[in-house]
Design a protein around this motif. Sequence first.
Motif, PDB file in Angstrom:
ATOM      1  N   GLY A 288       0.830  -1.204   0.000  1.00 20.90           N
ATOM      2  CA  GLY A 288       0.000   0.000   0.000  1.00 20.90           C
ATOM      3  C   GLY A 288       0.858   1.245   0.000  1.00 20.90           C
ATOM      4  O   GLY A 288       2.011   1.235  -0.452  1.00 20.90           O
TER       5      GLY A 288
ATOM      6  N   GLN B  68      -1.609   4.251   5.303  1.00 18.24           N
ATOM      7  CA  GLN B  68      -2.800   3.416   5.161  1.00 18.24           C
ATOM      8  C   GLN B  68      -2.890   2.301   6.203  1.00 18.24           C
ATOM      9  O   GLN B  68      -3.942   1.695   6.352  1.00 18.24           O
ATOM     10  CB  GLN B  68      -2.839   2.793   3.762  1.00 18.24           C
ATOM     11  CG  GLN B  68      -3.155   3.776   2.650  1.00 18.24           C
ATOM     12  CD  GLN B  68      -3.453   3.049   1.346  1.00 18.24           C
ATOM     13  OE1 GLN B  68      -2.583   2.445   0.739  1.00 18.24           O
ATOM     14  NE2 GLN B  68      -4.705   3.087   0.938  1.00 18.24           N
TER      15      GLN B  68
ATOM     16  N   VAL C  26      -0.476  -0.414   6.442  1.00 19.15           N
ATOM     17  CA  VAL C  26       0.057  -1.676   5.936  1.00 19.15           C
ATOM     18  C   VAL C  26       0.770  -2.448   7.041  1.00 19.15           C
ATOM     19  O   VAL C  26       0.573  -3.661   7.203  1.00 19.15           O
ATOM     20  CB  VAL C  26       1.029  -1.425   4.758  1.00 19.15           C
ATOM     21  CG1 VAL C  26       1.777  -2.700   4.385  1.00 19.15           C
ATOM     22  CG2 VAL C  26       0.272  -0.884   3.548  1.00 19.15           C
TER      23      VAL C  26
ATOM     24  N   LEU D 130      -3.777  -2.229  -0.308  1.00 23.41           N
ATOM     25  CA  LEU D 130      -4.605  -1.169   0.241  1.00 23.41           C
ATOM     26  C   LEU D 130      -4.766  -0.004  -0.731  1.00 23.41           C
ATOM     27  O   LEU D 130      -5.484   0.951  -0.432  1.00 23.41           O
ATOM     28  CB  LEU D 130      -4.018  -0.659   1.568  1.00 23.41           C
ATOM     29  CG  LEU D 130      -4.292  -1.521   2.809  1.00 23.41           C
ATOM     30  CD1 LEU D 130      -3.626  -2.889   2.724  1.00 23.41           C
ATOM     31  CD2 LEU D 130      -3.838  -0.802   4.073  1.00 23.41           C
TER      32      LEU D 130
ATOM     33  N   ASP E 198      -8.187  -3.001  -2.317  1.00 22.32           N
ATOM     34  CA  ASP E 198      -9.071  -1.839  -2.193  1.00 22.32           C
ATOM     35  C   ASP E 198      -9.037  -1.088  -3.525  1.00 22.32           C
ATOM     36  O   ASP E 198      -7.986  -0.959  -4.156  1.00 22.32           O
ATOM     37  CB  ASP E 198      -8.563  -0.939  -1.060  1.00 22.32           C
ATOM     38  CG  ASP E 198      -9.558   0.160  -0.678  1.00 22.32           C
ATOM     39  OD1 ASP E 198     -10.553   0.358  -1.407  1.00 22.32           O
ATOM     40  OD2 ASP E 198      -9.330   0.816   0.361  1.00 22.32           O
TER      41      ASP E 198
ATOM     42  N   THR F 274     -12.477   1.677   1.332  1.00 22.55           N
ATOM     43  CA  THR F 274     -12.445   3.039   1.857  1.00 22.55           C
ATOM     44  C   THR F 274     -13.849   3.599   2.009  1.00 22.55           C
ATOM     45  O   THR F 274     -14.184   4.217   3.026  1.00 22.55           O
ATOM     46  CB  THR F 274     -11.610   3.934   0.935  1.00 22.55           C
ATOM     47  OG1 THR F 274     -10.267   3.421   0.879  1.00 22.55           O
ATOM     48  CG2 THR F 274     -11.574   5.360   1.451  1.00 22.55           C
TER      49      THR F 274
ATOM     50  N   ASN G 279      -8.252  -0.423   6.262  1.00 22.63           N
ATOM     51  CA  ASN G 279      -7.316  -1.553   6.297  1.00 22.63           C
ATOM     52  C   ASN G 279      -7.894  -2.729   7.082  1.00 22.63           C
ATOM     53  O   ASN G 279      -7.620  -3.893   6.775  1.00 22.63           O
ATOM     54  CB  ASN G 279      -5.968  -1.121   6.873  1.00 22.63           C
ATOM     55  CG  ASN G 279      -6.070  -0.550   8.277  1.00 22.63           C
ATOM     56  OD1 ASN G 279      -7.139  -0.171   8.740  1.00 22.63           O
ATOM     57  ND2 ASN G 279      -4.944  -0.479   8.964  1.00 22.63           N
TER      58      ASN G 279
ATOM     59  N   LEU H  23     -10.144  -4.818   4.990  1.00 23.72           N
ATOM     60  CA  LEU H  23      -9.362  -5.763   4.193  1.00 23.72           C
ATOM     61  C   LEU H  23      -8.853  -6.924   5.044  1.00 23.72           C
ATOM     62  O   LEU H  23      -8.721  -8.044   4.555  1.00 23.72           O
ATOM     63  CB  LEU H  23      -8.203  -5.043   3.525  1.00 23.72           C
ATOM     64  CG  LEU H  23      -8.598  -4.044   2.434  1.00 23.72           C
ATOM     65  CD1 LEU H  23      -7.391  -3.257   1.961  1.00 23.72           C
ATOM     66  CD2 LEU H  23      -9.246  -4.749   1.255  1.00 23.72           C
TER      67      LEU H  23
END
Length: 320
Positions: A35, A39, A41, A100, A122, A164, A177, A180
């Motif tokens: 990502g 974000q 990660v 991400l 995403d 998002t 995140n 996910l």
Amino acid sequence: MSRPGASKSSVEHEPLRPTAAAAKAREPMNVLIVGVGGQGVIMVSKALASLAQSQGFEVKQSEVHGMAKRGGTVFSHVRFGPQVWSPTIPKGEADILVALEWAEGLRWLPYLKPDTGIFICDTKRIVPPFACLNRRPGAPLRYSRETPAEVKAHVAEGYAIDATRMAEDLGNERVANVVLIGALSTALDFPAEDWERALTEFVPKKTIAVNLEAFRLGRSWITEARTSVPVVEEAAARAAAPAEAPYTPRLEITPEWCKSCDICVKLCPERCLRLNQERVVELAQPEKCTGCRLCELLCPDFAIRVHLDPVAQAQVEAKA
């Protein structure tokens, strides 16, 4: 590690699930999380690594933060199994790729196992500065043009998730995140309650409730996606829009988050931002704003968000 029943055609087929039990019996499980800085990660990879370790696996983790505070690339390799020697995943050996950000997901696709790998991404697009050289409203961006449907044809099992937006609907964009993570959890045979327990160790205490809600939302989304119309095709359809729709950008500024660093003011290409008497950023000349998103991208404290009207947003995504 191979899994029987692999199919490259559609998510409608029996889903491909690398299992934790399989990792214990044979090769290490390879999960690559990628990502953009900010974000989360690293949080995703640490939660997964902690969970795998709590289940009795040997775990190796390798991460590169990049320019994390300025939207640079961030990636993390997580490998777990009965015995793991190397912390990095060779190209073409990732069982699961979790992205991400859309372009980062595409950039790392060569690391995914071609016949059995799972791609979870995403649809969020963070356009870097070099893609905004032409700032004229409606100008095409130098950004990946592949649609989810096109990407799907090159992976064994693929999911393009608007994580998002789902997080925004929950009232906190930063939990995208964790949406996910919820999707990832369906591909590994760890109990849901163990996932939730691991999450509570890595998210801020005040956000545990919304993060658990985001996790459950991601799990349920994947469950529905496996029994409904392929989601990658839906995402591609939503990107269609008129080619020359007009728009007016709108800046959303959160004063409480602004730290008066002046980065956005100094780097705004159109010089339309300034710090007010309280040294909080404000849009001084809205007629000059082109919606290039540089201020949003460069803000280290996420105090600025650029909004376009619905037609314009679809237009930008379609051209990107």
